[in-house]
Design a protein around this motif. Structure first.
Motif, PDB file in Angstrom:
ATOM      1  N   SER A   1      -6.272   2.543  -1.161  1.00  0.00           N
ATOM      2  CA  SER A   1      -7.495   3.348  -1.137  1.00  0.00           C
ATOM      3  C   SER A   1      -8.300   3.097   0.142  1.00  0.00           C
ATOM      4  O   SER A   1      -8.932   4.009   0.672  1.00  0.00           O
ATOM      5  CB  SER A   1      -8.341   3.087  -2.389  1.00  0.00           C
ATOM      6  N   THR A   2      -8.236   1.891   0.660  1.00  0.00           N
ATOM      7  CA  THR A   2      -8.919   1.617   1.942  1.00  0.00           C
ATOM      8  C   THR A   2      -8.151   2.277   3.086  1.00  0.00           C
ATOM      9  O   THR A   2      -8.740   2.868   3.995  1.00  0.00           O
ATOM     10  CB  THR A   2      -9.022   0.094   2.203  1.00  0.00           C
TER      11      THR A   2
ATOM     12  N   LYS B   1      -3.653  -2.005  -0.676  1.00  0.00           N
ATOM     13  CA  LYS B   1      -4.965  -1.610  -0.140  1.00  0.00           C
ATOM     14  C   LYS B   1      -4.948  -0.109   0.170  1.00  0.00           C
ATOM     15  O   LYS B   1      -5.572   0.359   1.134  1.00  0.00           O
ATOM     16  CB  LYS B   1      -5.256  -2.394   1.151  1.00  0.00           C
TER      17      LYS B   1
ATOM     18  N   GLN C   1     -10.582   6.197   1.110  1.00  0.00           N
ATOM     19  CA  GLN C   1     -11.289   6.551  -0.130  1.00  0.00           C
ATOM     20  C   GLN C   1     -12.391   5.549  -0.430  1.00  0.00           C
ATOM     21  O   GLN C   1     -13.343   5.839  -1.132  1.00  0.00           O
ATOM     22  CB  GLN C   1     -10.297   6.631  -1.301  1.00  0.00           C
ATOM     23  N   ASP C   2     -12.216   4.346   0.055  1.00  0.00           N
ATOM     24  CA  ASP C   2     -13.300   3.362  -0.023  1.00  0.00           C
ATOM     25  C   ASP C   2     -13.159   2.401   1.151  1.00  0.00           C
ATOM     26  O   ASP C   2     -12.282   2.584   2.003  1.00  0.00           O
ATOM     27  CB  ASP C   2     -13.314   2.627  -1.379  1.00  0.00           C
TER      28      ASP C   2
ATOM     29  N   SER D   1       0.845  -1.204   0.000  1.00  0.00           N
ATOM     30  CA  SER D   1       0.000   0.000   0.000  1.00  0.00           C
ATOM     31  C   SER D   1       0.877   1.249   0.000  1.00  0.00           C
ATOM     32  O   SER D   1       0.646   2.180  -0.777  1.00  0.00           O
ATOM     33  CB  SER D   1      -0.930   0.007   1.214  1.00  0.00           C
TER      34      SER D   1
END
Ligand code: NG6
Ligand code: CA
Length: 511
Positions: free
Chosen positions: A414-415, A412, A419-420, A392
């Motif tokens: 974006s997690t 990972k 962001q999601d 990440s």
């Protein structure tokens, strides 16, 4: 050209390129020791105040479902720093203080990756991944031939293992810090040195803390340790100053690199045993020394944040705070931690503690703060594993990793940045007896094993072992009380298959 020179040249080149683009965020990875899911106020602790950490959580994302790869330090940190599951190798169990370096220079680490991306890198605090070339062969009176410098860290100021293991000195840039030539250092994990007192034979010398189990070998600073040591003199640490000392070195490192991107792995000694915090943190909460150690940890976090703020670089610094494994109450010293809990649950809602295959072994807090890019005040319930931090953070810098490196790490990012909420498909966990468990969706699966239900060598902790498969519905049964394996044979089969796949990775490695 050796790896140290090569990486320096690479880092130099990348740095020039980086200056033209958007400035890279600094990364401060704070890894507490044995801090439980329930030990922070922002995770529900009532008996102890943790204002600095609470503030981090308010200004960033508080993750509720993050997992260390293993329920003890060495395999957990090995996995985090290499992106490779610890069970791929047989030599990643809790390391003695004279272990040779477990991560070999050829292996690509998160620090190599950050350094190649143009970062100045440092490891400060607890190490516990071995030093020098060969176990038991180190000459502690000379520069060590293998150190964190060979695996990507430009700078280190570390304890070789843990504060309950000899040698009780800090190592800075391959050599004992404040080395005292009048008191050469000798270390053995096999036998005592002639005439040296031990906790077992000289309990009257245990003036600062007595042991409750183990920890009865060499005495340093009035506290019995694991392993035998002679000498050290002025270089020996004072336990009450450990947090001050590593925090000061971290703040200095930040100051030295304020105008270039840096990656700081800040591994606190708190709240590992022996808990012996500085006087100014004592008696401020009802839980005694364990609570005081949490307060001291919170102070260290506050100092790091203060340094970033006063240098004007906090906005573009990603701070990630987590712990290497679950909590433990009595881990071998008579510090009254058990009797003073007063209803506090170190593992929060989870069953089991450090060492265990139950969630309390590996469920850890994680907080991410990055004002420039991450919205404040978030909570993420996404399933996360520390194994993914390497790729990440690599994605953040579009890092190109050498083939075969970080084989188990997934991107990972974006997690991680809120962001999601895309979770990991499954999060594997390894107990102290190398039993594998899996979290996936709402399920927790523990593979069958032959070990007994309780740890037998000291801590009063459930191992999580059972000769039959265990399956728990973590949504309705967070405390892992109702084994529903018999009702869901298909799920059990799938999860055991995944465990078999994961375990097969270790034989693949042997070939
Ligand atoms: C155990 C130690 C414990 C702690 C642990 C490692 C005894 C009796 N107990 O063997 O005190 O040091 O190892 O903890 O020796 S860890 O968090 O670094 O993995
Ligand atoms: Ca630990």
């Amino acid at each position: 050209m050796n790896k140290r020179h090569f990486t320096l040249i690479m880092a130099g080149g990348m740095l020039c390129m980086a200056r033209a683009a958007e400035p890279k965020p600094n990364v401060v990875l704070i890894v507490a020791d044995d801090l439980g899911y329930g030990d922070l106020e922002c995770y529900g602790a009532k008996n102890v105040h943790t204002p600095a950490v609470n503030k981090l959580a308010e200004q960033g994302i508080r993750f509720t479902d993050t997992h260390a790869v293993a329920a003890t330090s060495t395999p957990s940190r090995y996995s985090l720093l290499t992106g490779e599951y610890a069970w791929r190798r047989p030599d990643t169990d809790v390391a003695p203080g004279d272990a040779g370096m477990i991560i070999r220079p050829e292996q690509y680490t998160i620090a190599d990756m950050m350094r190649h991306s143009g970062y100045a890198t440092a490891a400060i605090g607890k190490w516990h991944l071995g030093l020098g070339d060969r176990t038991g062969q180190q000459d502690w009176n000379a520069p060590l031939p293998a150190s964190p410098r060979d695996i990507g860290f430009d700078y280190h100021y570390i304890m070789a293992a843990t504060s309950d293991r000899v040698p009780c000195v800090f190592i800075e840039q391959d050599t004992v810090a404040c080395y005292d030539p009048q008191a050469p250092i000798y270390v053995s994990y096999r036998k005592n040195f002639d005439g040296e007192p031990t906790g077992a034979d000289n309990p009257e010398l245990l003036t600062n803390l007595r042991h409750s189990h183990g920890h009865d070998m060499s005495i340093v600073n009035g506290i019995g340790r694991i392993g035998y040591m002679k000498g050290g003199g002025k270089a020996l640490w004072k336990d009450q100053n450990i947090a001050d000392s590593i925090t000061r070195h971290a703040v200095d490192f930040i100051g030295r690199h304020a105008d270039e991107p840096f990656f700081l792995y800040f591994a606190t000694n708190d709240v590992h045993v022996p808990r012996f915090p500085h006087d100014r943190f004592r008696g401020k909460n009802p839980m005694g020394l364990r609570g005081d150690a949490i307060v001291q940890f919170d102070w260290s976090v506050g100092q790091i944040m203060h340094a970033l703020d006063s240098l004007g670089i906090a906005d573009n610094t990603i701070v990630i705070l987590t712990s290497d494994n679950g909590p433990v109450v009595d881990d071998g010293y008579d510090d009254r931690a058990e009797e003073l809990l007063g209803g506090h649950s170190p593992a929060g809602p989870f069953r089991g503690n450090k060492y265990s295959a139950f969630e309390g072994g590996t469920a850890v807090p994680m907080i991410v703060r990055w004002p420039a890019k991450v919205k404040p005040g978030q909570q993420s319930d996404a399933l996360m594993s520390q194994i993914d931090l390497m790729r990440s953070l690599g994605a953040l810098n579009a890092a190109k990793l050498p083939r075969g490196s970080a084989p188990d790490s997934q991107n990972k990012l974006s997690t991680l940045l809120g962001q999601d909420t895309t979770p990991r498909d499954y999060a594997p966990e390894m107990s102290n007896s190398r039993v594998l468990s899996l979290r996936s969706g709402k399920w927790k699966y523990i593979e069958p094993s032959n070990g007994g239900p309780m740890i037998t060598w000291g801590p009063k902790i459930e191992t999580g072992n059972l000769s039959e498969p265990q399956l728990y519905d973590m949504e309705s049964d967070t405390g892992e009380r109702h084994n529903v394996a018999a009702q869901h044979p298909e799920i059990v089969k799938q999860m055991q298959q995944k465990v078999d796949e994961l375990r097969a990775l270790s034989s693949e490695k042997d070939e």
